[in-house]
Design a protein around this motif. Structure first.
Motif, short mmCIF file in Angstrom:
data_model
loop_
_atom_site.label_atom_id
_atom_site.label_comp_id
_atom_site.label_asym_id
_atom_site.label_seq_id
_atom_site.Cartn_x
_atom_site.Cartn_y
_atom_site.Cartn_z
N LEU A 196 6.75 -9.50 -16.83
CA LEU A 196 5.95 -9.59 -15.61
C LEU A 196 6.26 -8.46 -14.64
N VAL A 197 7.52 -8.02 -14.62
CA VAL A 197 7.97 -7.05 -13.64
C VAL A 197 7.65 -5.60 -14.04
N LEU A 198 7.76 -5.30 -15.32
CA LEU A 198 7.69 -3.90 -15.75
C LEU A 198 6.36 -3.19 -15.46
N PRO A 199 5.20 -3.85 -15.60
CA PRO A 199 3.96 -3.13 -15.28
C PRO A 199 3.91 -2.64 -13.83
N ALA A 200 4.34 -3.50 -12.88
CA ALA A 200 4.35 -3.09 -11.48
C ALA A 200 5.37 -1.98 -11.26
N LEU A 201 6.52 -2.11 -11.90
CA LEU A 201 7.55 -1.08 -11.76
C LEU A 201 7.07 0.26 -12.27
N ARG A 202 6.43 0.27 -13.44
CA ARG A 202 5.93 1.53 -14.00
C ARG A 202 4.87 2.14 -13.09
N SER A 203 3.99 1.30 -12.57
CA SER A 203 2.95 1.78 -11.66
C SER A 203 3.55 2.37 -10.40
N ASP A 204 4.55 1.70 -9.85
CA ASP A 204 5.19 2.19 -8.63
C ASP A 204 5.89 3.52 -8.87
N TYR A 205 6.59 3.63 -10.00
CA TYR A 205 7.25 4.89 -10.30
C TYR A 205 6.23 6.02 -10.49
N ARG A 206 5.09 5.69 -11.08
CA ARG A 206 4.05 6.71 -11.23
C ARG A 206 3.56 7.15 -9.85
N ALA A 207 3.39 6.20 -8.95
CA ALA A 207 2.94 6.52 -7.59
C ALA A 207 3.94 7.44 -6.88
N VAL A 208 5.22 7.12 -6.99
CA VAL A 208 6.25 7.92 -6.32
C VAL A 208 6.37 9.30 -6.95
N GLU A 209 6.39 9.33 -8.28
CA GLU A 209 6.69 10.59 -8.97
C GLU A 209 5.51 11.55 -8.98
N THR A 210 4.30 11.07 -8.71
CA THR A 210 3.14 11.96 -8.62
C THR A 210 2.73 12.24 -7.18
N TYR A 211 3.47 11.65 -6.23
CA TYR A 211 3.15 11.86 -4.81
C TYR A 211 3.43 13.30 -4.39
N ARG A 212 2.48 13.88 -3.68
CA ARG A 212 2.66 15.20 -3.08
C ARG A 212 2.20 15.12 -1.63
N HIS A 213 3.07 15.49 -0.72
CA HIS A 213 2.70 15.39 0.69
C HIS A 213 1.69 16.47 1.05
N GLU A 214 0.92 16.18 2.07
CA GLU A 214 0.00 17.17 2.62
C GLU A 214 0.82 18.22 3.36
N PRO A 215 0.62 19.51 3.09
CA PRO A 215 1.44 20.54 3.77
C PRO A 215 1.42 20.36 5.28
N GLY A 216 2.60 20.36 5.87
CA GLY A 216 2.73 20.20 7.31
C GLY A 216 2.62 18.78 7.80
N ALA A 217 2.56 17.82 6.88
CA ALA A 217 2.38 16.41 7.27
C ALA A 217 3.54 15.94 8.14
N SER A 218 3.20 15.29 9.25
CA SER A 218 4.24 14.77 10.14
C SER A 218 3.66 13.61 10.94
N VAL A 219 4.56 12.91 11.63
CA VAL A 219 4.17 11.85 12.55
C VAL A 219 4.68 12.20 13.94
N ARG A 220 4.14 11.52 14.94
CA ARG A 220 4.58 11.76 16.31
C ARG A 220 5.73 10.83 16.72
N CYS A 221 5.84 9.71 16.05
CA CYS A 221 6.84 8.72 16.44
C CYS A 221 8.24 9.17 16.04
N PRO A 222 9.28 8.66 16.71
CA PRO A 222 10.65 8.94 16.30
C PRO A 222 10.90 8.42 14.88
N VAL A 223 11.76 9.12 14.15
CA VAL A 223 12.11 8.75 12.78
C VAL A 223 13.62 8.60 12.67
#
Length: 259
Positions: free
Chosen positions: A166-193
């Motif tokens: 039950l767990v592995l399909p969601a885990l695989r999907s999440d890892y795909r999401a993380v590992e293929t993520y690319r930020h938009e150049p210059g991406a930032s927020v205004r709030c404190p981090v």
């Protein structure tokens, strides 16, 4: 304000509703994680804070729904689900994959003229710090090995084949999401981090954590704890105290919901 296009009740879970709390903490789970992971946080902070945990599809009571394997798409859905929950100042907390989702949701909210008053990014390197990783391409045994190495999953789950299925399909999907993520150049927020990281985290070095400072035009600070990727399991009390201090300050700020 735009009309919701998702069922917010599926995405947003309030373990212990606190309608009179002056501030809301929205928590974003890690890869393979679920909203229930943050129940102890709600127990610790309620009634001074209303804790809202995000439930991604493909797990627990949403296990029959298709998983979402793209950070941007997840952020779009969560952004939509949160539209009616901006009646008080909101603080975001995301661990690992959740930190990226929280960051992208914050960016979307700020484009609307609102946004969280503070963002906590835990156990995740800055969006601009890329590593080539292919965990999502491993077979099931490889995924289980990754779970064991992170020490963030109950050993009883790892030994129960039915639960693992039950767990592995969601885990695989999440890892795909993380590992293929690319930020938009210059991406930032205004709030404190605020970045929270374990000093022995194989997924995030201290330099990679500090690099979050490049992604906010607000204040930035970093808290380092003893431990690995799931340092917050052993340091839960310390983490709660850090959150409590920031949330107390946030409660005195005006919310950032667009007019």
């Amino acid at each position: 304000m735009a009309e919701n296009t998702v069922d917010a009740t599926l995405w947003c879970r309030s373990p212990l509703p606190a309608p009179d709390a002056p501030v809301r903490l929205v928590c974003f789970p890690h890869a393979g994680g679920a909203a229930s992971y943050y129940h102890p946080v709600a127990l610790a902070l309620t009634p001074d804070v209303e804790v809202l945990a995000i439930q991604y599809p493909g797990r627990q009571d949403r296990h029959t729904e298709p998983c979402v394997d793209d950070i941007g798409t997840l952020a779009d859905h969560v952004h939509d689900a949160l539209r009616d929950r901006l009646d008080r100042p909101v603080v975001f907390f995301g661990h690992s994959m959740g930190a990226l989702v929280a960051f992208e949701v914050a960016r979307r909210m700020e484009r609307d003229g609102g946004g969280p008053v503070h963002l906590f990014a835990s156990g995740r390197r800055a969006p601009s710090r890329y590593r080539h990783e292919t965990v999502h391409q491993r077979d099931d045994d490889g995924l289980v090995a990754e779970l064991r190495s992170m020490s963030g999953t109950d050993s009883r789950v790892l030994e129960d084949e039915e639960v693992l299925r039950l767990v592995l399909p969601a885990l695989r999907s999440d890892y795909r999401a993380v590992e293929t993520y690319r930020h938009e150049p210059g991406a930032s927020v205004r709030c404190p981090v605020t970045v929270l990281v374990g000093d022995d985290d194989p997924k995030t070095t201290l330099d990679e954590g500090r690099a979050w400072g490049e992604h906010t035009t607000g204040a930035f600070d970093m808290q380092v704890f003893p431990g690995g990727h799931f340092y917050l399991t052993d340091r839960a009390t310390d983490v709660i105290e850090v959150l409590r201090a920031r949330l107390k300050s946030a409660a005195n700020q005006p919310d950032r919901e667009p007019a």
